[in-house]
Design a protein around this motif. Structure first.
Motif, PDB file in Angstrom:
ATOM      1  N   UNK A 168       0.841  -1.213   0.000  1.00 12.55           N
ATOM      2  CA  UNK A 168       0.000   0.000   0.000  1.00 12.55           C
ATOM      3  C   UNK A 168       0.870   1.255   0.000  1.00 12.55           C
ATOM      4  N   UNK A 169       1.949   1.248   0.767  1.00 10.22           N
ATOM      5  CA  UNK A 169       2.860   2.399   0.822  1.00 10.22           C
ATOM      6  C   UNK A 169       3.523   2.602  -0.537  1.00 10.22           C
ATOM      7  N   UNK A 170       3.991   1.521  -1.172  1.00 11.04           N
ATOM      8  CA  UNK A 170       4.620   1.627  -2.496  1.00 11.04           C
ATOM      9  C   UNK A 170       3.626   2.149  -3.534  1.00 11.04           C
ATOM     10  N   UNK A 171       2.400   1.649  -3.491  1.00 12.97           N
ATOM     11  CA  UNK A 171       1.375   2.117  -4.418  1.00 12.97           C
ATOM     12  C   UNK A 171       1.075   3.603  -4.204  1.00 12.97           C
ATOM     13  N   UNK A 172       0.988   4.029  -2.942  1.00 10.69           N
ATOM     14  CA  UNK A 172       0.716   5.447  -2.632  1.00 10.69           C
ATOM     15  C   UNK A 172       1.840   6.341  -3.145  1.00 10.69           C
ATOM     16  N   UNK A 173       3.083   5.916  -2.972  1.00  8.10           N
ATOM     17  CA  UNK A 173       4.228   6.705  -3.438  1.00  8.10           C
ATOM     18  C   UNK A 173       4.215   6.788  -4.959  1.00  8.10           C
ATOM     19  N   UNK A 174       3.908   5.689  -5.617  1.00 14.08           N
ATOM     20  CA  UNK A 174       3.846   5.698  -7.084  1.00 14.08           C
ATOM     21  C   UNK A 174       2.731   6.620  -7.591  1.00 14.08           C
ATOM     22  N   UNK A 175       1.621   6.630  -6.899  1.00  5.26           N
ATOM     23  CA  UNK A 175       0.531   7.515  -7.302  1.00  5.26           C
ATOM     24  C   UNK A 175       0.933   8.971  -7.114  1.00  5.26           C
ATOM     25  N   UNK A 176       1.568   9.295  -6.001  1.00  5.04           N
ATOM     26  CA  UNK A 176       1.965  10.684  -5.736  1.00  5.04           C
ATOM     27  C   UNK A 176       3.081  11.149  -6.662  1.00  5.04           C
ATOM     28  N   UNK A 177       3.877  10.263  -7.210  1.00  2.00           N
ATOM     29  CA  UNK A 177       4.956  10.628  -8.130  1.00  2.00           C
ATOM     30  C   UNK A 177       4.460  10.797  -9.570  1.00  2.00           C
ATOM     31  N   UNK A 178       3.259  10.392  -9.850  1.00  5.63           N
ATOM     32  CA  UNK A 178       2.735  10.490 -11.209  1.00  5.63           C
ATOM     33  C   UNK A 178       2.637  11.958 -11.616  1.00  5.63           C
ATOM     34  N   UNK A 179       3.019  12.280 -12.863  1.00  7.24           N
ATOM     35  CA  UNK A 179       3.063  13.665 -13.310  1.00  7.24           C
ATOM     36  C   UNK A 179       1.669  14.284 -13.364  1.00  7.24           C
ATOM     37  N   UNK A 180       0.653  13.490 -13.624  1.00  2.00           N
ATOM     38  CA  UNK A 180      -0.708  14.032 -13.691  1.00  2.00           C
ATOM     39  C   UNK A 180      -1.192  14.490 -12.315  1.00  2.00           C
ATOM     40  N   UNK A 181      -0.843  13.722 -11.287  1.00  2.00           N
ATOM     41  CA  UNK A 181      -1.234  14.093  -9.922  1.00  2.00           C
ATOM     42  C   UNK A 181      -0.512  15.364  -9.497  1.00  2.00           C
ATOM     43  N   UNK A 182       0.766  15.466  -9.837  1.00  2.02           N
ATOM     44  CA  UNK A 182       1.554  16.661  -9.484  1.00  2.02           C
ATOM     45  C   UNK A 182       0.998  17.877 -10.227  1.00  2.02           C
ATOM     46  N   UNK A 183       0.682  17.717 -11.510  1.00  2.00           N
ATOM     47  CA  UNK A 183       0.143  18.833 -12.300  1.00  2.00           C
ATOM     48  C   UNK A 183      -1.191  19.308 -11.740  1.00  2.00           C
ATOM     49  N   UNK A 184      -2.075  18.391 -11.435  1.00  2.00           N
ATOM     50  CA  UNK A 184      -3.384  18.767 -10.908  1.00  2.00           C
ATOM     51  C   UNK A 184      -3.251  19.433  -9.536  1.00  2.00           C
ATOM     52  N   UNK A 185      -2.318  18.974  -8.713  1.00  2.00           N
ATOM     53  CA  UNK A 185      -2.108  19.592  -7.400  1.00  2.00           C
ATOM     54  C   UNK A 185      -1.616  21.032  -7.550  1.00  2.00           C
ATOM     55  N   UNK A 186      -0.636  21.240  -8.429  1.00  2.00           N
ATOM     56  CA  UNK A 186      -0.113  22.596  -8.645  1.00  2.00           C
ATOM     57  C   UNK A 186      -1.196  23.501  -9.230  1.00  2.00           C
ATOM     58  N   UNK A 187      -1.955  22.986 -10.191  1.00  2.00           N
ATOM     59  CA  UNK A 187      -3.033  23.774 -10.804  1.00  2.00           C
ATOM     60  C   UNK A 187      -4.091  24.146  -9.767  1.00  2.00           C
ATOM     61  N   UNK A 188      -4.466  23.198  -8.926  1.00  2.00           N
ATOM     62  CA  UNK A 188      -5.509  23.462  -7.917  1.00  2.00           C
ATOM     63  C   UNK A 188      -5.038  24.491  -6.900  1.00  2.00           C
ATOM     64  N   UNK A 189      -3.795  24.369  -6.453  1.00  2.00           N
ATOM     65  CA  UNK A 189      -3.270  25.317  -5.466  1.00  2.00           C
ATOM     66  C   UNK A 189      -3.196  26.720  -6.059  1.00  2.00           C
ATOM     67  N   UNK A 190      -2.702  26.834  -7.304  1.00  2.00           N
ATOM     68  CA  UNK A 190      -2.607  28.164  -7.915  1.00  2.00           C
ATOM     69  C   UNK A 190      -4.001  28.754  -8.159  1.00  2.00           C
ATOM     70  N   UNK A 191      -4.965  27.929  -8.550  1.00  2.00           N
ATOM     71  CA  UNK A 191      -6.327  28.407  -8.771  1.00  2.00           C
ATOM     72  C   UNK A 191      -6.947  28.918  -7.470  1.00  2.00           C
ATOM     73  N   UNK A 192      -6.700  28.213  -6.365  1.00  2.00           N
ATOM     74  CA  UNK A 192      -7.230  28.654  -5.071  1.00  2.00           C
ATOM     75  C   UNK A 192      -6.560  29.945  -4.611  1.00  2.00           C
ATOM     76  N   UNK A 193      -5.255  30.086  -4.869  1.00  2.00           N
ATOM     77  CA  UNK A 193      -4.553  31.307  -4.472  1.00  2.00           C
ATOM     78  C   UNK A 193      -5.059  32.505  -5.271  1.00  2.00           C
ATOM     79  N   UNK A 194      -5.285  32.325  -6.564  1.00  2.00           N
ATOM     80  CA  UNK A 194      -5.812  33.421  -7.386  1.00  2.00           C
ATOM     81  C   UNK A 194      -7.230  33.782  -6.940  1.00  2.00           C
TER      82      UNK A 194
END
Length: 68
Positions: free
Chosen positions: A6-32
Motif C-alpha cells: 500500500x505504501x509503495x502504491x501510494x508513493x507511485x501515485x503521488x509521483x505520477x506527473x498528472x497528480x503533481x500537475x493537478x495539485x499545482x493547478x488546484x493550489x494556484x487556482x485557489x490562491x488566485x
C-alpha cells in the motif's frame, strides 16, 4: 495487500506527473481566487486644489502736475 504494498502504491501515485500537475493547478487556482476575493481597490488620492493667485490691484496712475 499488506501495508508495504500500500505504501509503495501510494508513493507511485503521488509521483505520477498528472497528480503533481493537478495539485499545482488546484493550489494556484485557489490562491488566485483568494486574491480576487480579498482584493480592495485603493481609494483615489484627493486632488490638491490650487489656491487662486491673488489679483493685484491696479496701480494708481501717477499724477503729473500740469503747468498752467
Amino acid at each position: 495487500m499488506d501495508l508495504n504494498q500500500i505504501v509503495k502504491l501510494s508513493i507511485n501515485v503521488l509521483r505520477d506527473w498528472r497528480v503533481i500537475f493537478i495539485a499545482i493547478f488546484s493550489i494556484s487556482f485557489m490562491m488566485i481566487g483568494s486574491y480576487v476575493v480579498k482584493y480592495k481597490k485603493k481609494p483615489p488620492r484627493p486632488k490638491k486644489i490650487k489656491a487662486p493667485k491673488p489679483v493685484e490691484a491696479p496701480k494708481p496712475e501717477e499724477k503729473t502736475e500740469e503747468a498752467e
